[in-house]
Every structure is written in C-alpha cells, then in structure tokens.
Design a protein around this motif. Structure first.
Motif, PDB file in Angstrom:
ATOM      1  N   ALA A 177       0.823  -1.207   0.000  1.00  0.00           N
ATOM      2  CA  ALA A 177       0.000   0.000   0.000  1.00  0.00           C
ATOM      3  C   ALA A 177       0.859   1.260   0.000  1.00  0.00           C
ATOM      4  O   ALA A 177       0.365   2.345  -0.288  1.00  0.00           O
ATOM      5  CB  ALA A 177      -0.910   0.012   1.229  1.00  0.00           C
ATOM      6  N   GLY A 178       2.146   1.116   0.280  1.00  0.00           N
ATOM      7  CA  GLY A 178       3.048   2.262   0.307  1.00  0.00           C
ATOM      8  C   GLY A 178       3.749   2.453  -1.021  1.00  0.00           C
ATOM      9  O   GLY A 178       3.427   1.801  -2.030  1.00  0.00           O
ATOM     10  N   PRO A 179       4.742   3.324  -1.037  1.00  0.00           N
ATOM     11  CA  PRO A 179       5.436   3.648  -2.290  1.00  0.00           C
ATOM     12  C   PRO A 179       6.212   2.484  -2.889  1.00  0.00           C
ATOM     13  O   PRO A 179       6.532   2.495  -4.086  1.00  0.00           O
ATOM     14  CB  PRO A 179       6.385   4.784  -1.883  1.00  0.00           C
ATOM     15  N   ASP A 180       6.513   1.467  -2.058  1.00  0.00           N
ATOM     16  CA  ASP A 180       7.274   0.328  -2.568  1.00  0.00           C
ATOM     17  C   ASP A 180       6.409  -0.693  -3.302  1.00  0.00           C
ATOM     18  O   ASP A 180       6.939  -1.599  -3.945  1.00  0.00           O
ATOM     19  CB  ASP A 180       7.989  -0.400  -1.417  1.00  0.00           C
ATOM     20  N   GLY A 181       5.087  -0.575  -3.217  1.00  0.00           N
ATOM     21  CA  GLY A 181       4.217  -1.602  -3.763  1.00  0.00           C
ATOM     22  C   GLY A 181       4.446  -1.886  -5.232  1.00  0.00           C
ATOM     23  O   GLY A 181       4.702  -3.022  -5.639  1.00  0.00           O
ATOM     24  N   ALA A 182       4.356  -0.855  -6.051  1.00  0.00           N
ATOM     25  CA  ALA A 182       4.545  -1.036  -7.488  1.00  0.00           C
ATOM     26  C   ALA A 182       5.976  -1.458  -7.815  1.00  0.00           C
ATOM     27  O   ALA A 182       6.204  -2.265  -8.722  1.00  0.00           O
ATOM     28  CB  ALA A 182       4.191   0.248  -8.232  1.00  0.00           C
ATOM     29  N   ALA A 183       6.941  -0.940  -7.057  1.00  0.00           N
ATOM     30  CA  ALA A 183       8.339  -1.304  -7.306  1.00  0.00           C
ATOM     31  C   ALA A 183       8.575  -2.782  -7.010  1.00  0.00           C
ATOM     32  O   ALA A 183       9.309  -3.467  -7.739  1.00  0.00           O
ATOM     33  CB  ALA A 183       9.264  -0.438  -6.447  1.00  0.00           C
ATOM     34  N   ILE A 184       7.960  -3.304  -5.941  1.00  0.00           N
ATOM     35  CA  ILE A 184       8.087  -4.735  -5.632  1.00  0.00           C
ATOM     36  C   ILE A 184       7.464  -5.559  -6.751  1.00  0.00           C
ATOM     37  O   ILE A 184       8.054  -6.536  -7.228  1.00  0.00           O
ATOM     38  CB  ILE A 184       7.420  -5.052  -4.283  1.00  0.00           C
ATOM     39  N   ALA A 185       6.257  -5.183  -7.161  1.00  0.00           N
ATOM     40  CA  ALA A 185       5.583  -5.928  -8.224  1.00  0.00           C
ATOM     41  C   ALA A 185       6.390  -5.884  -9.516  1.00  0.00           C
ATOM     42  O   ALA A 185       6.480  -6.878 -10.248  1.00  0.00           O
ATOM     43  CB  ALA A 185       4.179  -5.367  -8.444  1.00  0.00           C
ATOM     44  N   ASP A 186       6.998  -4.747  -9.827  1.00  0.00           N
ATOM     45  CA  ASP A 186       7.837  -4.648 -11.033  1.00  0.00           C
ATOM     46  C   ASP A 186       9.060  -5.547 -10.923  1.00  0.00           C
ATOM     47  O   ASP A 186       9.455  -6.206 -11.901  1.00  0.00           O
ATOM     48  CB  ASP A 186       8.273  -3.196 -11.250  1.00  0.00           C
ATOM     49  N   LEU A 187       9.691  -5.561  -9.752  1.00  0.00           N
ATOM     50  CA  LEU A 187      10.850  -6.422  -9.536  1.00  0.00           C
ATOM     51  C   LEU A 187      10.488  -7.885  -9.749  1.00  0.00           C
ATOM     52  O   LEU A 187      11.226  -8.638 -10.411  1.00  0.00           O
ATOM     53  CB  LEU A 187      11.396  -6.210  -8.130  1.00  0.00           C
ATOM     54  N   LEU A 217      -5.815  -5.581   0.150  1.00  0.00           N
ATOM     55  CA  LEU A 217      -5.858  -6.834  -0.588  1.00  0.00           C
ATOM     56  C   LEU A 217      -6.247  -6.586  -2.041  1.00  0.00           C
ATOM     57  O   LEU A 217      -5.660  -7.180  -2.963  1.00  0.00           O
ATOM     58  CB  LEU A 217      -6.842  -7.802   0.073  1.00  0.00           C
ATOM     59  N   ASP A 218      -7.212  -5.721  -2.274  1.00  0.00           N
ATOM     60  CA  ASP A 218      -7.597  -5.394  -3.652  1.00  0.00           C
ATOM     61  C   ASP A 218      -6.448  -4.730  -4.402  1.00  0.00           C
ATOM     62  O   ASP A 218      -6.233  -5.005  -5.592  1.00  0.00           O
ATOM     63  CB  ASP A 218      -8.833  -4.490  -3.649  1.00  0.00           C
ATOM     64  N   LEU A 219      -5.711  -3.868  -3.733  1.00  0.00           N
ATOM     65  CA  LEU A 219      -4.553  -3.230  -4.369  1.00  0.00           C
ATOM     66  C   LEU A 219      -3.517  -4.286  -4.740  1.00  0.00           C
ATOM     67  O   LEU A 219      -2.954  -4.254  -5.845  1.00  0.00           O
ATOM     68  CB  LEU A 219      -3.945  -2.200  -3.425  1.00  0.00           C
ATOM     69  N   PHE A 220      -3.282  -5.234  -3.857  1.00  0.00           N
ATOM     70  CA  PHE A 220      -2.329  -6.308  -4.136  1.00  0.00           C
ATOM     71  C   PHE A 220      -2.770  -7.112  -5.361  1.00  0.00           C
ATOM     72  O   PHE A 220      -1.967  -7.378  -6.268  1.00  0.00           O
ATOM     73  CB  PHE A 220      -2.215  -7.226  -2.912  1.00  0.00           C
ATOM     74  N   PHE A 221      -4.044  -7.496  -5.410  1.00  0.00           N
ATOM     75  CA  PHE A 221      -4.559  -8.222  -6.571  1.00  0.00           C
ATOM     76  C   PHE A 221      -4.396  -7.389  -7.845  1.00  0.00           C
ATOM     77  O   PHE A 221      -4.037  -7.925  -8.904  1.00  0.00           O
ATOM     78  CB  PHE A 221      -6.032  -8.583  -6.363  1.00  0.00           C
ATOM     79  N   ALA A 222      -4.655  -6.093  -7.751  1.00  0.00           N
ATOM     80  CA  ALA A 222      -4.541  -5.229  -8.936  1.00  0.00           C
ATOM     81  C   ALA A 222      -3.096  -5.195  -9.441  1.00  0.00           C
ATOM     82  O   ALA A 222      -2.857  -5.234 -10.660  1.00  0.00           O
ATOM     83  CB  ALA A 222      -5.028  -3.825  -8.605  1.00  0.00           C
ATOM     84  N   LEU A 223      -2.136  -5.139  -8.538  1.00  0.00           N
ATOM     85  CA  LEU A 223      -0.735  -5.147  -8.950  1.00  0.00           C
ATOM     86  C   LEU A 223      -0.392  -6.434  -9.705  1.00  0.00           C
ATOM     87  O   LEU A 223       0.342  -6.409 -10.701  1.00  0.00           O
ATOM     88  CB  LEU A 223       0.172  -5.003  -7.723  1.00  0.00           C
ATOM     89  N   ALA A 224      -0.919  -7.559  -9.222  1.00  0.00           N
ATOM     90  CA  ALA A 224      -0.686  -8.835  -9.908  1.00  0.00           C
ATOM     91  C   ALA A 224      -1.383  -8.867 -11.262  1.00  0.00           C
ATOM     92  O   ALA A 224      -0.803  -9.308 -12.269  1.00  0.00           O
ATOM     93  CB  ALA A 224      -1.162  -9.989  -9.031  1.00  0.00           C
ATOM     94  N   GLU A 225      -2.628  -8.397 -11.306  1.00  0.00           N
ATOM     95  CA  GLU A 225      -3.398  -8.424 -12.558  1.00  0.00           C
ATOM     96  C   GLU A 225      -2.745  -7.559 -13.633  1.00  0.00           C
ATOM     97  O   GLU A 225      -2.661  -7.961 -14.802  1.00  0.00           O
ATOM     98  CB  GLU A 225      -4.820  -7.940 -12.281  1.00  0.00           C
ATOM     99  N   GLU A 226      -2.281  -6.404 -13.253  1.00  0.00           N
ATOM    100  CA  GLU A 226      -1.678  -5.478 -14.228  1.00  0.00           C
ATOM    101  C   GLU A 226      -0.439  -6.074 -14.879  1.00  0.00           C
ATOM    102  O   GLU A 226      -0.086  -5.707 -16.015  1.00  0.00           O
ATOM    103  CB  GLU A 226      -1.325  -4.165 -13.532  1.00  0.00           C
ATOM    104  N   ARG A 227       0.222  -6.991 -14.187  1.00  0.00           N
ATOM    105  CA  ARG A 227       1.476  -7.560 -14.692  1.00  0.00           C
ATOM    106  C   ARG A 227       1.341  -9.024 -15.089  1.00  0.00           C
ATOM    107  O   ARG A 227       2.323  -9.662 -15.453  1.00  0.00           O
ATOM    108  CB  ARG A 227       2.568  -7.399 -13.621  1.00  0.00           C
ATOM    109  N   GLY A 228       0.128  -9.572 -14.997  1.00  0.00           N
ATOM    110  CA  GLY A 228      -0.104 -10.956 -15.370  1.00  0.00           C
ATOM    111  C   GLY A 228       0.615 -11.951 -14.472  1.00  0.00           C
ATOM    112  O   GLY A 228       1.077 -13.001 -14.934  1.00  0.00           O
ATOM    113  N   LEU A 229       0.695 -11.641 -13.169  1.00  0.00           N
ATOM    114  CA  LEU A 229       1.440 -12.465 -12.225  1.00  0.00           C
ATOM    115  C   LEU A 229       0.535 -13.429 -11.476  1.00  0.00           C
ATOM    116  O   LEU A 229      -0.604 -13.094 -11.126  1.00  0.00           O
ATOM    117  CB  LEU A 229       2.167 -11.580 -11.207  1.00  0.00           C
ATOM    118  N   ASP A 230       1.054 -14.630 -11.212  1.00  0.00           N
ATOM    119  CA  ASP A 230       0.413 -15.533 -10.269  1.00  0.00           C
ATOM    120  C   ASP A 230       0.660 -15.021  -8.852  1.00  0.00           C
ATOM    121  O   ASP A 230       1.517 -14.161  -8.612  1.00  0.00           O
ATOM    122  CB  ASP A 230       0.970 -16.951 -10.414  1.00  0.00           C
TER     123      ASP A 230
END
Length: 442
Positions: A177-187, A217-230
């Motif tokens: 939920a913080g600034p690292d969220g998208a960076a973690i998902a990108d990594l 939890l919805d934000l976490f799912f969205a990060l996975a969906e945007e990148r096609g991640l399991d």
C-alpha cells in the motif's frame, strides 16, 4: 541395484516395481491395501517409454517389489533464510521470536555472497534427495531485496535443467500500500517471479484482520493483474480465531475474476474456526480454484508453543476437509535450519513421511501421494509432471522399501535417484561447507 542401473545404459526395463496407483497413468492393475500397483517400466533415452503390468518385461533391472515414485516438487521454501541457525537462533522457538531473529540476521549479514552460499547449499541438498523443482519465497524489503533477487535469478539460471527454481516475494501486506508496492511488483515481474505477501501488517502477528485489509488486498490483486502475475500467499499462520484472511482472499479472487494461479500456505487458524465458518471458507477456496500448501513440520514446531506448557494442537490446517471439497493440497518443506524451523534438509521424502504421521494421511493413503509430486507440480504451473506415464521424463526415485510401512519407517537414505533415466551421483553437502558463512568454528 545402483550398480545394475549404472550398467543398464540408455534403454532398459525396471522390473517388478511398486508405485502409488494415483501417480501412474496408463496401467490397468489392481492396487493393494496401501494403494500401490505392481508394474514394469521401460526407460528409453531419458523418458518412460512404456508402463506395463508386472511380468511384462523380458529382462532388465529387478527391483524385487521395491517402490518407484516420480521425483518430488517442493512448492514452498525459504532459501534466502536457510541455514542461519548456527549464527542466529530463535530465542524461545515462537513465531514472534523467529520474526525478530530473522530481521536482525537479515540486517547484519545478508549480502549477495551470503545468500548465494546458503541457498546453493540448500538446492544441492534438495537435488541429491531427488527434488526437481523448488519454489522459494524471498524476503522483499526494498532496497536490500534487489540483491537477494539478483542472487536467486543467478541460481535459477545456474541450476536450469537440473532443478527448476521459482521465486515469490514475501513481505507484509501493508508494504504494497506504500510507495514500494509497485516497485516490488515490477521487480517480481522483471525477474519472472510470483507475487507474494503475508496477510499481516509490519510488526504484527497473524491475529485479527488488520485495519484496511480489504482495500490493501484489492490493491495487491490489482498489482498482480496489471502484470499478469500468479499469486502465492502466507495466510493465517497462527491459532487465533480472528485470523480469517483465507476466506477474504477467496471471495476477492471470485469477485475480481482473477485469472492467475493462487496458492495459499499455512492457513493454520482454519482448524480452530467454528465448523460453519470453516466449511464456508473451504467452499469458497474450492470455488476460487485456490491451491493450499501445507507445511506440517514447521507449523508443528512453531504453533501453540508456550514455555513450560505442552502444545494442545498440531498447528496445521484442515487438509482432509479441503481435499474432500476438491481443493488441491500439497505438502512442502518450508524453512530449513533457521529461526522459523531449526531442522530440515529440503528432503521431500522426509516431508511426506512426517506429513503422513502429523496429518493422518493414511488408512487409507488415498490420493495423498499426489501431494508430494503431481499436486505441487500443478500448483507451480508445471502440470503433467510428477506422474509416471509413457512419454514423461524418467525423473524417478527408487526405494528398496516394498510397502508403505517400510517406506515411512526409515529415512530411505539408500534411495536411488534417476534423472532422465540415469543414476544421479549427487550427495548432500556436509554442514562444514557453510562454517565460514555462518560463523561456525570446528
């Protein structure tokens, strides 16, 4: 048997073997009381060429009724934490003690060299024991985690063709939920990994659902969906009745129509929930197609640990009820020789042996042998592996044990591992190899 197999060449029969019927395809045979069928296997050029009833082979290596299993898949480990126990112990054996000890060790000692030495040691152990695929969770606290991910990517490439290595992130849910969220998902996406987290907030334990849980939890799912991640999650790892994240994960996946694979590990608190709530949760998990991975040795070690008091429960989830509802259930190693579990060697034969005792996966054994190979293979996106069938790679583990009581009564240190039909000469490395890394003298 080992010598005969080494001399057999690239094309030979394995004669008079026993295998779990649920792990064999294309054989018309009646299983015995242990669920084992008797069979002959034809190996040609690294693959299983034929599966035939016992007595079909005209010659070959005689197993004299010993067992043949497909090679195992270990779907939940922590290679970056492994083997730090000699330098950083858990002060009281509790979950909270483990968290604090690992945090201190990570800050003080986790260089890329340190992580690589310990993780490679662990993979070598698993490889020698017969494992062909491992999923490891990686502590993902930026920026330090980038070094661990680089290390595991190198190991994945180095071990390609011998052990398939998958990687998943792990950090508390609020980190996304913080600034690292998208960076973690990108990594994770850049590294070809799986998006993972633990369903608690930083500094907290698995108790009541934290404030803002559903939004996060919805934000976490969205990060996975945007990148096609399991997705691979650490869920409800406690004996607290307020730890009810599993149900919310299933409902969220259903509401969002999530298309990726989801695996949830631990789910301990499900076993102490009211029956109606547990049944409803299991039904939603089955509907959402979520796989469950159970870590019986680690959870029995950590859960319900109170100084001076005997534990009152085994710390594990409702595996029989989940399986009866059609949920895919696997068993896995989890931690090895670190503050979360002081023991272990990434030996899936040990895991299955202890899981059978802890979880009562017997009388009858039913389809529980699938939890060792075929089920985790499917959960890891490797469907079709972990089964003995014509055309499959001849990655097998051979035992002198004939019956399940023989298989599960000893460590099976005399097992023979076949990789692509050839005897694997690898042995587990000695602990002394890590002495300089973990600070052991003598």
């Amino acid at each position: 048997m080992r010598d005969a197999l080494k001399a057999a060449g690239a094309r030979f029969w394995l004669r008079d073997a026993r295998s779990p019927a649920v792990l064999v395809e294309g054989l018309d045979a009646v299983a015995d009381q242990d669920g084992l069928v008797r069979l002959d296997l034809r190996i040609e050029d690294g693959r299983v060429a034929a599966v035939a009833p016992a007595g079909s082979a005209p010659d070959g290596v005689d197993l004299r009724g010993g067992q043949v299993w497909p090679a195992p898949f270990d779907a939940h480990t922590h290679l970056d934490k492994g083997h730090i126990w000699p330098r950083t112990r858990n002060p009281d054996g509790s979950f909270g003690g483990a968290l604090g000890a690992v945090m201190a060790d990570r800050s003080a000692a986790w260089s890329e060299h340190d992580v690589e030495a310990r993780a490679d040691f662990a993979i070598r152990c698993a490889h020698a024991h017969g494992t062909v695929a491992i999923r490891t969770h990686i502590d993902t606290y930026l920026p330090m985690a980038r070094g661990s991910w680089r290390t595991l990517v190198r190991l994945r490439d180095r071990w390609a063709g011998r052990v398939d290595l998958q990687m998943a992130s792990i950090c508390p849910l609020d980190r996304f939920a913080g600034p690292d969220g998208a960076a973690i998902a990108d990594l994770v996406a850049e590294s070809g990994g799986v998006l993972g987290m633990v369903t608690r907030h930083s500094g907290e334990l698995h108790e009541d659902l934290p404030a803002g849980f559903q939004e996060e939890l919805d934000l976490f799912f969205a990060l996975a969906e945007e990148r096609g991640l399991d997705i691979d999650l650490h869920v409800d790892e406690s004996g607290e009745s307020g730890a009810r994240a599993l149900r919310e994960i299933a409902l969220t996946a259903l509401r969002r129509g999530f298309r990726g694979r989801i695996q949830c590990g631990h789910c301990c608190s499900l076993s102490i929930q009211p029956e109606d709530f547990a049944r409803e949760t299991i039904a939603r998990v089955a509907e959402a197609g979520i796989s469950i991975v159970v870590l019986p040795m680690c959870n029995m070690y950590l859960q319900d640990r109170v100084p001076g008091r005997t534990p009152r429960w085994r710390g594990v989830t409702l595996v029989h009820e989940l399986r009866a509802a059609g949920v895919r259930v696997s068993v896995a190693s989890d931690n090895t020789r670190d503050p979360f579990y002081a023991y272990g060697d990434l030996d899936m034969v040990e895991v299955f042996r202890e899981a059978t005792r802890i979880l009562h996966l017997d009388h009858p054994f039913g389809d529980w042998p699938r939890a060792f190979s075929a089920a985790p293979a499917e959960a890891m996106g490797l469907a079709g592996r972990g089964i003995i069938r014509a055309g499959a790679e001849a990655d097998l583990v051979l035992f002198g044990a004939r019956f399940m009581t023989e298989l599960l009564s000893r460590p099976q240190s005399d097992r023979v591992v076949l990789r692509a039909g050839r005897v694997l000469d690898a042995t587990a490395p000695h602990w002394r190899e890590l002495d300089a890394v973990v600070g052991v003298r003598g």
